[in-house]
Design an enzyme around this catalytic site. Structure first.
Site, PDB file in Angstrom:
ATOM      1  N   CYS A  72       0.820  -1.220   0.000  1.00  0.00           N
ATOM      2  CA  CYS A  72       0.000   0.000   0.000  1.00  0.00           C
ATOM      3  C   CYS A  72       0.852   1.268   0.000  1.00  0.00           C
ATOM      4  CB  CYS A  72      -0.952  -0.027   1.180  1.00  0.00           C
ATOM      5  SG  CYS A  72      -2.117  -1.404   1.092  1.00  0.00           S
TER       6      CYS A  72
ATOM      7  N   SER B 239      -1.551   0.387  12.701  1.00  0.00           N
ATOM      8  CA  SER B 239      -1.041   0.366  11.337  1.00  0.00           C
ATOM      9  C   SER B 239      -0.244   1.637  11.107  1.00  0.00           C
ATOM     10  CB  SER B 239      -2.213   0.297  10.352  1.00  0.00           C
ATOM     11  OG  SER B 239      -1.801   0.664   9.056  1.00  0.00           O
TER      12      SER B 239
END
Length: 556
Positions: free
Chosen positions: A191, A468
């Site tokens: 990502c 995260s």
């Protein structure tokens, strides 16, 4: 050669026969056997292209006179397993990855090792195996995903998570959410922001275990394939010269990686992973090392989620080596240490330039004079906690709020979405640590919902779980000792006041000691969540986050 154990001598005729069943010739059996540990699968966008990367590596190995032998290990997509029970397996998978690679490499007595991986736990798991096995090895990252587009702006996965909260708040429509969902992740790769996967990819280059550009070149680029091919060629040279990870993964390498991490404003998970890799490499690394380097390392980049730029921009600006060159001007980089390129860091930096100053600020004019991470200690976290300072609004230095306590992430998210959390609250999520979760889940759903609802400056979140790299706001994780180990976070009650002081680096629970002792006396340890399977075994042997959440055997 190390592989002679399985292929040389009269007694090894049966073994050679089996190798020949694979199509190997006598000539090939006289060459170095190079293991290609690939985490390719069809479940992770960051890994779907790793077959092509592996083919490029194998071509390089053959060009250099080696014999590539590919095998697989597991991998999970933290985005897909986020926000539900699946996330409990994420951090524990790191140890499984290291173990499976050790089992194959040592069983076959391979001469060298190329590790191919891309995402959150796969990269550190592979580097742990590299340090543990200590045969000539090189890491090849799969590369970052390109950013998506939405109404003329670049977006990535964290925008999708935050859009969920924005829909709940009425800021955007369901149709807007669908368009963001369809466009945020345009193709393969890890990502696009400086989340955990790309933080660890960048730090692999800073450590010196991957080739120049290997931490940031986009997944879909031809450059990525060329780096893979060069890696295949280089591993054969490393074998012939017997250059092992123990010569590269030195304490100085880890200190340089921390400095780069601070300059990047990388994921808080890097603290867990660098400590775990260091332990496997026999290097002492503590939370104090992170804090000391953060104090003197300026923040040079603001990539997503802290800013609007992405890893593709960092690569265009000169990548990890450009950051290291800036840091070296302040004496923060050890230039004499060796890398897998067989050049020293100093030699690599000689020809490096910064090509975009909007991406990498000059060290004299940083975004912040200190690094992106901060270690907090205090009565709520006697052994430490971690906050990503670079993802906190710059005007916030002090926060005092009322605790709202939840024993799992789902309870907290439900309360936030239903308006039960408001300005001035401190959301406490406990029993989500390595042992208590088990597995130390990431709280991205909770932090993204808060951000999407516009509460990221007015509500704090404290947990013995983790975050995260896409999380932003006043969020503190890795609280140690964790609740399941009897840490103070286990005794917090609704209505308690919690103080977060970023100037003093303190995380305090404002409860008198007499009251706290009474709560401890009445405390009942929750029933173990898993009584069978891997998570049950994991909970029995894992330690709190301040150690890197490693197994107890590594602390002996």
């Amino acid at each position: 050669m190390r592989s002679d154990v399985v292929k040389v001598g009269i007694e090894r005729a049966p073994h050679r026969s089996l190798f020949k069943a694979l199509g190997l010739t006598d000539d090939e059996l006289s060459r170095p056997l190079i293991g290609i540990a690939n985490s390719w699968n069809e479940l992770i966008p960051g890994h779907a292209h790793l077959k092509d990367i592996a083919e490029a590596v194998k071509a390089g190995v053959r060009m250099a006179g080696g014999v590539p032998l590919e095998f697989n290990t597991i991998g999970l997509c933290d985005g897909i397993i986020m926000g539900h029970e699946g996330m409990k397996y994420s951090l524990p998978s790191r140890e499984l990855i290291a173990d499976t690679i050790e089992v194959v490499v040592n069983s076959y007595h391979l001469d060298g090792l190329v590790l191919i991986g891309s995402c959150d736990k796969i990269v550190p798991g592979m580097l742990m195996a590299m340090g543990r096995i200590d045969i000539p090895a090189i890491f090849v990252h799969g590369g970052p995903m390109l950013a998506g587009k939405y109404r003329g702006s670049e977006i990535d996965l964290h925008d999708v998570f935050e859009a969920v909260g924005a829909v709940k708040k009425g800021k955007i429509s369901i149709n807007d959410l669908k368009v963001i969902e369809d466009n945020a992740c345009p193709g393969v790769g890890s990502c696009a922001g400086m989340f955990t996967a790309n933080t660890m990819g960048a730090l692999s280059e800073a450590l010196g275990v991957t080739l120049p550009g290997g931490g940031t070149a986009p997944a879909v680029s031809a450059e990525r394939l060329r780096i893979a091919k060069y890696a295949g060629m280089k591993i054969v040279e490393l074998v012939h010269k017997d250059v092992r990870p123990s010569k590269i993964l030195t304490r100085e390498a880890f200190l340089d990686a921390i400095a780069v991490d601070m300059a990047l404003g990388g994921s808080t998970n890097s603290v867990l992973h660098l400590m775990a890799i260091a332990k496997e490499a026999g290097v002492k690394l503590t939370l104090d090392d992170f804090d000391e380097l953060s104090e003197k390392t300026p923040t040079l980049c603001k990539l997503s989620p802290a800013g609007n730029l992405h890893v593709q921009d960092l690569h265009e600006a000169g990548g990890v080596l450009a950051i290291m060159k800036e840091l070296s001007r302040k004496g923060l980089i050890h230039r004499d240490r060796l890398t897998v390129s067989l050049k020293t860091v100093g030699e690599l930096l000689e020809s490096v330039e910064v090509y975009r100053r909007d991406v990498i600020r000059p060290i004299e004019d940083p975004w912040s004079p200190r690094g992106g991470l901060m270690i907090l200690k205090g009565s709520l976290a006697p052994l430490g906690a971690v906050i990503k300072l670079s993802a906190v609004a710059s005007e916030i230095r002090y926060f005092r709020g009322v605790a709202k306590v939840f024993n799992c992430e789902e309870e907290a998210v439900n309360a936030i979405l239903n308006g039960k959390v408001g300005k001035g609250d401190v959301v406490v999520i406990r029993y989500e640590g390595p042992k208590g979760g088990p597995g130390m889940r990431e709280m991205l759903t909770a932090t993204s919902v808060l951000a999407g609802m516009g509460l990221d400056k007015d509500v704090a979140l404290v947990t013995d779980g983790r975050f995260s790299g896409a999380s932003r706001g006043l969020v503190i994780g890795h609280v140690s000792p964790e609740a399941a180990e009897g840490g103070p976070i286990a005794y917090v009650e609704d209505g308690d006041y919690i103080t977060i002081d970023l100037t003093a680096k303190k995380l305090e629970l404002e409860v008198p000691n007499t009251v706290l002792e009474e709560r401890k006396r009445k405390y009942v340890q929750p029933v173990k969540k898993y009584r069978r399977g891997y998570l049950s075994r994991y909970a029995d042997v894992v330690t709190s986050a301040n150690t890197g959440a490693v197994f107890k055997e590594l602390l002996m």
